[in-house]
Design a protein around this motif. Structure first.
Motif, PDB file in Angstrom:
ATOM      1  N   LYS A   2     -50.328  84.594  36.344  1.00  0.00           N
ATOM      2  CA  LYS A   2     -49.716  84.452  37.662  1.00  0.00           C
ATOM      3  C   LYS A   2     -50.144  83.114  38.292  1.00  0.00           C
ATOM      4  O   LYS A   2     -51.280  82.657  38.071  1.00  0.00           O
ATOM      5  N   LEU A   3     -49.208  82.525  39.035  1.00  0.00           N
ATOM      6  CA  LEU A   3     -49.549  81.368  39.872  1.00  0.00           C
ATOM      7  C   LEU A   3     -49.606  81.865  41.313  1.00  0.00           C
ATOM      8  O   LEU A   3     -48.605  82.334  41.863  1.00  0.00           O
ATOM      9  N   ALA A  23     -64.737  86.372  43.071  1.00  0.00           N
ATOM     10  CA  ALA A  23     -63.747  87.229  42.399  1.00  0.00           C
ATOM     11  C   ALA A  23     -63.569  86.864  40.928  1.00  0.00           C
ATOM     12  O   ALA A  23     -62.831  87.547  40.209  1.00  0.00           O
ATOM     13  N   GLY A  24     -64.204  85.773  40.507  1.00  0.00           N
ATOM     14  CA  GLY A  24     -64.129  85.390  39.104  1.00  0.00           C
ATOM     15  C   GLY A  24     -63.093  84.339  38.784  1.00  0.00           C
ATOM     16  O   GLY A  24     -62.771  84.104  37.618  1.00  0.00           O
ATOM     17  N   VAL A  25     -62.595  83.678  39.787  1.00  0.00           N
ATOM     18  CA  VAL A  25     -61.600  82.624  39.564  1.00  0.00           C
ATOM     19  C   VAL A  25     -62.328  81.319  39.246  1.00  0.00           C
ATOM     20  O   VAL A  25     -63.248  80.914  39.957  1.00  0.00           O
ATOM     21  N   ASN A  26     -61.928  80.676  38.159  1.00  0.00           N
ATOM     22  CA  ASN A  26     -62.655  79.489  37.683  1.00  0.00           C
ATOM     23  C   ASN A  26     -62.252  78.196  38.373  1.00  0.00           C
ATOM     24  O   ASN A  26     -63.071  77.295  38.546  1.00  0.00           O
ATOM     25  N   GLY A  27     -60.979  78.072  38.700  1.00  0.00           N
ATOM     26  CA  GLY A  27     -60.521  76.788  39.225  1.00  0.00           C
ATOM     27  C   GLY A  27     -59.472  76.949  40.307  1.00  0.00           C
ATOM     28  O   GLY A  27     -58.815  77.998  40.401  1.00  0.00           O
ATOM     29  N   VAL A  28     -59.349  75.918  41.107  1.00  0.00           N
ATOM     30  CA  VAL A  28     -58.365  75.960  42.184  1.00  0.00           C
ATOM     31  C   VAL A  28     -57.901  74.531  42.465  1.00  0.00           C
ATOM     32  O   VAL A  28     -58.683  73.580  42.345  1.00  0.00           O
ATOM     33  N   THR A  29     -56.653  74.382  42.759  1.00  0.00           N
ATOM     34  CA  THR A  29     -56.114  73.077  43.160  1.00  0.00           C
ATOM     35  C   THR A  29     -55.850  73.128  44.663  1.00  0.00           C
ATOM     36  O   THR A  29     -55.203  74.059  45.151  1.00  0.00           O
ATOM     37  N   VAL A  30     -56.377  72.131  45.378  1.00  0.00           N
ATOM     38  CA  VAL A  30     -56.272  72.112  46.843  1.00  0.00           C
ATOM     39  C   VAL A  30     -55.467  70.891  47.279  1.00  0.00           C
ATOM     40  O   VAL A  30     -55.721  69.780  46.822  1.00  0.00           O
ATOM     41  N   THR A  31     -54.508  71.087  48.137  1.00  0.00           N
ATOM     42  CA  THR A  31     -53.683  69.994  48.651  1.00  0.00           C
ATOM     43  C   THR A  31     -53.621  70.078  50.176  1.00  0.00           C
ATOM     44  O   THR A  31     -53.473  71.176  50.726  1.00  0.00           O
ATOM     45  N   GLU A  32     -53.770  68.929  50.834  1.00  0.00           N
ATOM     46  CA  GLU A  32     -53.572  68.885  52.289  1.00  0.00           C
ATOM     47  C   GLU A  32     -52.070  68.772  52.553  1.00  0.00           C
ATOM     48  O   GLU A  32     -51.423  67.848  52.056  1.00  0.00           O
ATOM     49  N   VAL A  33     -51.524  69.691  53.288  1.00  0.00           N
ATOM     50  CA  VAL A  33     -50.077  69.701  53.537  1.00  0.00           C
ATOM     51  C   VAL A  33     -49.809  69.844  55.032  1.00  0.00           C
ATOM     52  O   VAL A  33     -50.718  70.068  55.836  1.00  0.00           O
ATOM     53  N   ALA A  66     -55.218  85.269  35.158  1.00  0.00           N
ATOM     54  CA  ALA A  66     -54.640  86.275  34.264  1.00  0.00           C
ATOM     55  C   ALA A  66     -54.115  87.433  35.108  1.00  0.00           C
ATOM     56  O   ALA A  66     -54.575  87.642  36.238  1.00  0.00           O
ATOM     57  N   ASP A  67     -53.168  88.179  34.555  1.00  0.00           N
ATOM     58  CA  ASP A  67     -52.573  89.288  35.307  1.00  0.00           C
ATOM     59  C   ASP A  67     -53.635  90.259  35.807  1.00  0.00           C
ATOM     60  O   ASP A  67     -53.530  90.797  36.907  1.00  0.00           O
ATOM     61  N   ARG A 103     -56.774  68.807  27.165  1.00  0.00           N
ATOM     62  CA  ARG A 103     -57.821  68.267  26.296  1.00  0.00           C
ATOM     63  C   ARG A 103     -57.831  68.936  24.921  1.00  0.00           C
ATOM     64  O   ARG A 103     -58.001  68.272  23.897  1.00  0.00           O
ATOM     65  N   THR A 104     -57.656  70.252  24.918  1.00  0.00           N
ATOM     66  CA  THR A 104     -57.821  70.988  23.656  1.00  0.00           C
ATOM     67  C   THR A 104     -56.517  71.500  23.064  1.00  0.00           C
ATOM     68  O   THR A 104     -56.464  71.905  21.903  1.00  0.00           O
ATOM     69  N   GLY A 105     -55.490  71.537  23.871  1.00  0.00           N
ATOM     70  CA  GLY A 105     -54.223  72.073  23.392  1.00  0.00           C
ATOM     71  C   GLY A 105     -54.157  73.583  23.449  1.00  0.00           C
ATOM     72  O   GLY A 105     -53.179  74.187  22.964  1.00  0.00           O
ATOM     73  N   GLU A 106     -55.208  74.234  24.006  1.00  0.00           N
ATOM     74  CA  GLU A 106     -55.180  75.688  24.105  1.00  0.00           C
ATOM     75  C   GLU A 106     -54.002  76.136  24.965  1.00  0.00           C
ATOM     76  O   GLU A 106     -53.605  75.434  25.891  1.00  0.00           O
ATOM     77  N   LEU A 107     -53.517  77.345  24.655  1.00  0.00           N
ATOM     78  CA  LEU A 107     -52.347  77.868  25.351  1.00  0.00           C
ATOM     79  C   LEU A 107     -52.662  79.187  26.059  1.00  0.00           C
ATOM     80  O   LEU A 107     -53.609  79.893  25.690  1.00  0.00           O
ATOM     81  N   GLY A 108     -51.837  79.512  27.062  1.00  0.00           N
ATOM     82  CA  GLY A 108     -51.899  80.811  27.713  1.00  0.00           C
ATOM     83  C   GLY A 108     -53.214  81.039  28.440  1.00  0.00           C
ATOM     84  O   GLY A 108     -53.799  80.113  29.010  1.00  0.00           O
ATOM     85  N   GLU A 109     -53.687  82.285  28.421  1.00  0.00           N
ATOM     86  CA  GLU A 109     -54.882  82.659  29.187  1.00  0.00           C
ATOM     87  C   GLU A 109     -56.116  81.896  28.710  1.00  0.00           C
ATOM     88  O   GLU A 109     -57.062  81.685  29.468  1.00  0.00           O
ATOM     89  N   ASP A 110     -56.129  81.497  27.438  1.00  0.00           N
ATOM     90  CA  ASP A 110     -57.271  80.713  26.943  1.00  0.00           C
ATOM     91  C   ASP A 110     -57.371  79.367  27.638  1.00  0.00           C
ATOM     92  O   ASP A 110     -58.444  78.746  27.681  1.00  0.00           O
ATOM     93  N   ALA A 111     -56.267  78.920  28.156  1.00  0.00           N
ATOM     94  CA  ALA A 111     -56.244  77.594  28.793  1.00  0.00           C
ATOM     95  C   ALA A 111     -56.627  77.653  30.271  1.00  0.00           C
ATOM     96  O   ALA A 111     -56.841  76.623  30.909  1.00  0.00           O
ATOM     97  N   ILE A 112     -56.728  78.853  30.836  1.00  0.00           N
ATOM     98  CA  ILE A 112     -57.021  78.965  32.280  1.00  0.00           C
ATOM     99  C   ILE A 112     -58.485  78.632  32.537  1.00  0.00           C
ATOM    100  O   ILE A 112     -59.361  79.135  31.867  1.00  0.00           O
TER     101      ILE A 112
END
Lengths: 112, 439
Positions: A2-3, A23-33, A66-67, A103-112
Motif C-alpha cells: 500500500k502507498l 509501528a514498524g515503518v522503516n522509511g517515509v518521504t516528506v514534502t513541504e506542500v 506491506a498490506d 541499488r539492489t534490484g529487489e522487488l516487491g515487499e523485499d524492496a520496502i
C-alpha cells in the motif's frame, strides 16, 4: 503493498514520524506542500491591509508498507496527527503495483 | 533643522559660518574640538547605516520576492547619486551665501567643493565632517520616496526624478530651513528636519503614487510583503541611525546632544508601543510590522521636536504618533485611494506634520520642554510652525510634480510595461533574482 499518503499540519510531523517508527515503518518521504480543504486558508494583516492566504503550508508524508502493516501505520498517523481542530489534514491509502530498490534490484515487499 | 532659542548654538547657526571661513582680523581663529569632531563623525557613520543598508532592508522586506533587488538597488543607487550631486553643487547651493537670492537659495562659492580644505572649520568641527553629515541627509531623504512608487517605476526614471527632485526641491528646502533662508529666519521649531525630510518626502510620495497609479493586483494577497525579518533588520538600523541623525544636529558632544538622543530613543520606543497596543486592541493581534512601523512613526514625529522637548514630552509624542499613523495607513490611505506602496505618506508625511504641530506644545517648560524664543508664546510658535508646514506641503507638491513630469518626459513614461511588472523588476530591470531556491 500500500502507498499511504498523508497531508498533515507541519507541527505534527515529529510526532507522526515517531509513531510510524514505533509501528514498524522503516522509511517515509516528506514534502513541504501548500493547499486548502474546508479550512480555506487564513488572513494576514500588514499595516491594516488584510490579505487572505488561501493556500496553507502543510506536510505531505508518503509511506509504502506491506498490506499487513497498513492498518498499524494508518492508525499511527491518524493518532499522532490529530489535534481535533480544523485543518488536521487527510490520509489516502492506495494499492501499489510494484516497488523496486534501485541499488539492489529487489522487488516487491523485499524492496520496502 | 536646528534653531535655538536659549538652548545654544546649533547646525544652522554654524552653517552660517560656512562660506565665510575667512574670518576678520579681530576674530579668533576657529579651533577644532576633538570631542565634537569624534561625536559628529560617529553620528555620520550611523546616519549612513540608516540608508545603507537600513532603509534598503526596511523597504526590501515590504516588497514581493520578485522585486526585492529593485528596491535595494533604487535605494542604494539613489543614495550614491545624491551624494555625488550634493558634492558637486548641492552643498554650495545649500550652505553658502546666496547674495540677493539668499532667502531662497545659496550661492556658487563652493561648487565642486572648491575652497574646502582639511583646515576649514565649521564651528568646532572640520568642514569636511560638516559636509559629510549634511551629505548623508541629502542621501537618505530622496531615497525614502522610493517606498511610494515601489515595484512599478522604471529605474532610469527613478534616477532622473531623484536628480531633478534634489535640485529643485531638496536643496532649496534645505537652504531655506538650514542655510539662512527665509524659513530659518522665521524661527521655526524644527530641530532635525521634520519639514525638509519627512513632510517633504510624504508629499512627494503622494504625488508619485498619484502619477504612477496602483500596482497590478492592488488590494489582493499577491502584494503582501515577503520578508518581515528583513524589515525588522532595516527598521532597527534606521532606529540606531536616527539617534545620530538627531543627536548629530547639535554639532557638539554636549549634554544637550545627549538630551536630543534620549528624546529620540524614548519617542521611538513609545511609538512602537503605541502602534502595537492600538493594533492589538483593534485587530486582536500585535504584529511585528506594526511595532516596527510605530517605532519609525515615533522617530519621525520626534525629528522636529527632539531639540525642544523633554524626555516625558518625547514619550507622549511617540505614544500619540503611533496610533495616529495606524489611523493614517488603516483609514486615511483607503480614503485617499492611492497606492503609496510602503506608506511613505502614511508614516513619514503624517508623523512629520504631527510632530511639527505638536513640537511647540511639548516645548512648554511646564511639561519639561525647552520653551520658546523670548517674547514668543505657544500660539505664536504654533502659527510659525503651521505656516512652515503649509509652505512645505505646497512647495513639495509643486516641485515633486515637476520632477516626476521631467522624468516621464525623458524616460518615455514613469512606469514599466505590464510584462515587466508581472515578471518583477528584479529580472526585467536588473537581470537578477533575489533568491535562488536550488543550485
Amino acid at each position: 503493498m500500500k502507498l499511504i499518503t498523508a497531508v498533515i499540519k507541519p507541527f505534527r510531523l515529529d510526532d507522526v514520524r515517531e509513531a510510524l517508527t514505533e509501528a514498524g515503518v522503516n522509511g517515509v518521504t516528506v514534502t513541504e506542500v501548500k493547499g486548502y480543504g474546508r479550512q480555506k486558508g487564513h488572513s494576514e494583516i500588514y499595516r491594516g491591509a488584510e490579505y487572505v492566504v488561501e493556500l496553507l503550508p502543510k506536510i505531505k508524508l508518503e509511506v509504502v508498507v506491506a498490506d499487513t502493516l497498513c492498518q498499524a501505520a494508518t492508525d499511527a498517523i491518524l493518532k499522532a496527527a490529530y489535534t481535533g481542530k480544523i485543518g488536521d489534514g487527510k490520509l489516502f491509502v492506495m494499492d501499489l503495483e510494484s516497488v523496486v530498490r534501485i541499488r539492489t534490484g529487489e522487488l516487491g515487499e523485499d524492496a520496502i | 533643522m536646528i534653531r535655538f532659542s536659549h538652548v545654544g548654538r546649533g547646525m544652522l547657526g554654524l552653517s552660517l559660518l560656512v562660506g565665510s571661513v575667512a574670518a576678520s582680523a579681530d576674530e579668533a581663529v576657529p579651533a577644532i574640538n576633538s570631542g565634537d569632531t569624534a561625536f559628529v563623525a560617529l553620528c555620520s557613520l550611523v546616519v549612513l547605516l540608516m540608508t545603507l543598508p537600513g532603509l534598503a532592508l526596511f523597504y526590501g522586506g515590504m516588497a514581493r520576492t520578485k522585486n526585492v533587488l529593485s528596491i535595494l538597488m533604487q535605494v542604494f543607487c539613489t543614495a550614491s547619486l545624491m551624494s555625488v550631486l550634493f558634492a558637486i553643487y548641492g552643498y554650495s547651493l545649500t550652505f553658502t551665501d546666496g547674495g540677493s537670492l539668499q532667502s531662497v537659495i545659496g550661492g556658487l562659492d563652493k561648487l565642486f567643493m572648491v575652497g574646502i580644505t582639511k583646515d576649514s572649520v565649521v564651528g568646532t568641527i572640520p568642514e569636511y565632517l560638516y559636509f559629510l553629515f549634511m551629505l548623508l541627509f541629502a542621501a537618505i531623504t530622496p531615497a525614502i520616496i522610493v517606498g511610494a512608487f515601489a515595484e512599478r517605476m522604471k529605474f532610469a526614471a527613478v534616477l532622473v526624478f531623484m536628480t531633478v527632485w534634489l535640485t529643485i526641491n531638496y536643496i532649496p528646502m534645505a537652504h531655506m530651513a538650514w542655510g539662512g533662508g527665509w524659513v530659518f529666519n522665521l524661527g521655526v521649531q524644527d530641530f532635525a528636519g521634520g519639514n525638509v525630510v519627512h513632510l517633504n518626502v510624504g508629499i512627494a510620495a503622494l504625488v508619485g503614487a498619484w502619477l504612477l497609479g496602483r500596482r497590478r493586483g492592488f488590494g489582493t494577497p499577491t502584494l503582501a510583503p515577503h520578508n518581515m525579518t528583513m524589515t525588522l533588520t532595516g527598521g532597527s538600523l534606521l532606529w540606531v541611525g536616527w539617534l545620530g541623525f538627531c543627536g548629530g544636529c547639535a554639532l557638539a558632544a554636549s549634554g544637550f546632544a545627549m538630551l536630543v538622543m534620549v528624546n529620540t530613543m524614548l519617542a521611538s520606543c513609545a511609538g512602537a508601543l503605541g502602534w502595537m497596543l492600538v493594533e492589538w486592541q483593534h485587530r486582536g493581534r500585535p504584529s511585528l510590522f506594526g511595532a516596527v512601523s510605530g517605532a519609525i512613526a515615533g522617530l519621525v514625529a520626534i525629528t522636529p521636536a527632539c531639540g525642544y522637548v523633554g524626555p516625558m514630552g518625547a514619550i507622549l509624542l511617540g505614544l500619540i504618533a503611533g496610533p495616529v499613523c495606524v489611523w493614517s495607513v488603516d483609514k486615511l490611505k483607503p480614503m485617499i485611494g492611492l497606492d503609496d506602496a510602503f506608506d511613505v505618506f502614511g508614516v513619514h508625511g503624517v508623523a512629520g506634520i504631527l510632530g511639527g504641530l505638536l513640537t511647540p506644545v511639548f516645548a512648554l517648560t511646564a511639561i519639561g520642554g525647552q520653551g520658546f524664543p523670548e517674547g514668543r508664546t505657544l500660539f505664536d510658535q504654533l502659527l510659525v510652525n503651521g505656516g512652515a508646514i503649509l509652505f512645505s506641503i505646497l512647495f513639495s507638491a509643486i516641485t515633486s510634480l515637476i520632477a516626476f513630469k521631467v522624468a516621464a518626459a525623458l524616460c518615455g513614461g514613469l512606469r514599466v510595461d505590464e510584462e515587466a511588472e508581472v515578471d518583477g523588476l528584479d529580472l526585467s530591470a536588473h537581470g537578477e533574482v533575489g533568491y535562488k531556491y536550488s543550485n
